[in-house]
Design a protein around this motif. Structure first.
Motif, PDB file in Angstrom:
ATOM      1  N   GLY A 189      10.403   1.887   5.083  1.00  0.00           N
ATOM      2  CA  GLY A 189       9.964   0.555   4.685  1.00  0.00           C
ATOM      3  C   GLY A 189       8.480   0.469   4.414  1.00  0.00           C
ATOM      4  O   GLY A 189       7.990  -0.561   3.935  1.00  0.00           O
ATOM      5  N   GLY A 190       7.723   1.547   4.717  1.00  0.00           N
ATOM      6  CA  GLY A 190       6.278   1.527   4.522  1.00  0.00           C
ATOM      7  C   GLY A 190       5.884   1.576   3.053  1.00  0.00           C
ATOM      8  O   GLY A 190       6.668   1.983   2.187  1.00  0.00           O
ATOM      9  N   LEU A 191       4.644   1.171   2.777  1.00  0.00           N
ATOM     10  CA  LEU A 191       4.145   1.039   1.406  1.00  0.00           C
ATOM     11  C   LEU A 191       2.982   1.981   1.150  1.00  0.00           C
ATOM     12  O   LEU A 191       2.078   2.120   1.972  1.00  0.00           O
ATOM     13  CB  LEU A 191       3.677  -0.395   1.146  1.00  0.00           C
ATOM     14  N   LEU A 192       3.003   2.608  -0.023  1.00  0.00           N
ATOM     15  CA  LEU A 192       1.870   3.366  -0.547  1.00  0.00           C
ATOM     16  C   LEU A 192       1.320   2.602  -1.737  1.00  0.00           C
ATOM     17  O   LEU A 192       2.007   2.425  -2.747  1.00  0.00           O
ATOM     18  CB  LEU A 192       2.310   4.764  -0.974  1.00  0.00           C
ATOM     19  N   LEU A 193       0.075   2.121  -1.602  1.00  0.00           N
ATOM     20  CA  LEU A 193      -0.580   1.373  -2.670  1.00  0.00           C
ATOM     21  C   LEU A 193      -1.636   2.268  -3.311  1.00  0.00           C
ATOM     22  O   LEU A 193      -2.616   2.647  -2.669  1.00  0.00           O
ATOM     23  CB  LEU A 193      -1.232   0.104  -2.116  1.00  0.00           C
ATOM     24  N   ILE A 194      -1.421   2.593  -4.585  1.00  0.00           N
ATOM     25  CA  ILE A 194      -2.377   3.386  -5.357  1.00  0.00           C
ATOM     26  C   ILE A 194      -2.983   2.476  -6.412  1.00  0.00           C
ATOM     27  O   ILE A 194      -2.268   1.918  -7.245  1.00  0.00           O
ATOM     28  CB  ILE A 194      -1.691   4.587  -6.033  1.00  0.00           C
ATOM     29  N   VAL A 195      -4.298   2.319  -6.350  1.00  0.00           N
ATOM     30  CA  VAL A 195      -5.014   1.518  -7.357  1.00  0.00           C
ATOM     31  C   VAL A 195      -6.066   2.419  -7.977  1.00  0.00           C
ATOM     32  O   VAL A 195      -6.990   2.875  -7.302  1.00  0.00           O
ATOM     33  CB  VAL A 195      -5.663   0.269  -6.736  1.00  0.00           C
ATOM     34  N   ASP A 196      -5.917   2.674  -9.265  1.00  0.00           N
ATOM     35  CA  ASP A 196      -6.853   3.507 -10.004  1.00  0.00           C
ATOM     36  C   ASP A 196      -7.675   2.666 -10.955  1.00  0.00           C
ATOM     37  O   ASP A 196      -7.246   1.585 -11.385  1.00  0.00           O
ATOM     38  CB  ASP A 196      -6.095   4.547 -10.835  1.00  0.00           C
ATOM     39  N   HIS A 197      -8.826   3.170 -11.309  1.00  0.00           N
ATOM     40  CA  HIS A 197      -9.558   2.565 -12.414  1.00  0.00           C
ATOM     41  C   HIS A 197      -8.734   2.710 -13.690  1.00  0.00           C
ATOM     42  O   HIS A 197      -8.158   3.770 -13.958  1.00  0.00           O
ATOM     43  CB  HIS A 197     -10.907   3.255 -12.618  1.00  0.00           C
ATOM     44  N   GLY A 198      -8.693   1.651 -14.474  1.00  0.00           N
ATOM     45  CA  GLY A 198      -8.082   1.709 -15.789  1.00  0.00           C
ATOM     46  C   GLY A 198      -9.118   1.551 -16.882  1.00  0.00           C
ATOM     47  O   GLY A 198      -8.809   1.625 -18.070  1.00  0.00           O
ATOM     48  N   SER A 199     -10.366   1.316 -16.471  1.00  0.00           N
ATOM     49  CA  SER A 199     -11.485   1.180 -17.404  1.00  0.00           C
ATOM     50  C   SER A 199     -12.755   1.560 -16.656  1.00  0.00           C
ATOM     51  O   SER A 199     -12.767   1.653 -15.428  1.00  0.00           O
ATOM     52  CB  SER A 199     -11.578  -0.259 -17.932  1.00  0.00           C
TER      53      SER A 199
END
Length: 225
Positions: free
Chosen positions: A150-160
């Motif tokens: 049930g755990g979450l992996l949040l990946i946020v990358d630069h898109g600009s």
């Protein structure tokens, strides 16, 4: 956006010793030269974590600590990891100042070589970019495997590229959410993609400048059972 944060680590190819040393020195110089007491939470982390019940969180490439401290103040027990010793020492100091030292553990890791132990309800990998070689896919797959059911992996990358970014290469390619998911190659029987999009927002840089930026977002959940 935590404007003093930059993603993480280094070192996987060529002369490994030289690569690792250069990476650590690069990020040490960056953090030694910055005042980071006012680090802010990244908005996509706040948006994702706000409705969740606090548990165990892992912040990969914690930088100035805006995300780790925000989580800790809301009851999460956070492991904050960075390649920079200065970064993790400052996060530890700020946690003491805020009265949440009992909920923040800091560890110095070159994630190309080592990964923190434990199982987590939330793993955050924000702006996990570096000018040095890094086996990103391997690190993020390891993060996915460290999730509790049930755990979450949040990946946020630069898109600009923001005007204040350390990387102003006009030819840089930022991986799209679909490309990130393909690189991870996670078994859909054990992980599911909850979000894959590229939202725009107005961001503020370290000197108070502002610009419209794109974030490439991938949110993965470990299936229960």
């Amino acid at each position: 956006m935590d404007s003093t944060r930059r993603g993480s680590d280094a070192g996987a190819a060529g002369d490994q010793g030289a690569v690792d040393e250069d990476a650590e020195l690069f990020w040490e110089r960056l953090y030694r030269g910055r005042r980071t007491g006012g680090a802010r939470v990244n908005p996509l982390l706040a948006e994702t974590a706000a409705p969740l019940r606090p548990g165990a969180a892992l912040d990969l490439g914690c930088g100035a600590g805006g995300d780790a401290l925000w989580l800790a103040r809301r009851g999460w027990h956070v492991t904050a990891v960075d390649i920079s010793t200065t970064a993790v020492e400052r996060v530890r100091e700020h946690a003491r100042d805020l009265g949440v030292a009992d909920r923040v553990v800091t560890e110095q890791h070159d994630l190309a070589r080592s990964f923190p132990a434990g199982r987590f309800d939330l793993v955050s990998a924000h702006y996990f970019h570096t000018p040095f070689a890094l086996p990103r896919g391997h690190v993020l797959r390891t993060a996915a495997r460290a999730l509790r059911p049930g755990g979450l992996l949040l990946i946020v990358d630069h898109g600009s590229t923001a005007p204040w970014s350390w990387n102003q290469d006009p030819d840089i390619h930022y991986p799209t959410p679909d490309e990130i998911a393909a690189e991870l190659d996670l078994d859909p029987a054990h992980w599911s993609v909850l979000r894959a999009d590229m939202p725009r927002r107005r961001a503020t840089g370290p000197a108070g400048e502002s610009a419209t930026v794109i974030d490439n977002v991938l949110l993965v959940q470990a299936t229960a059972g």
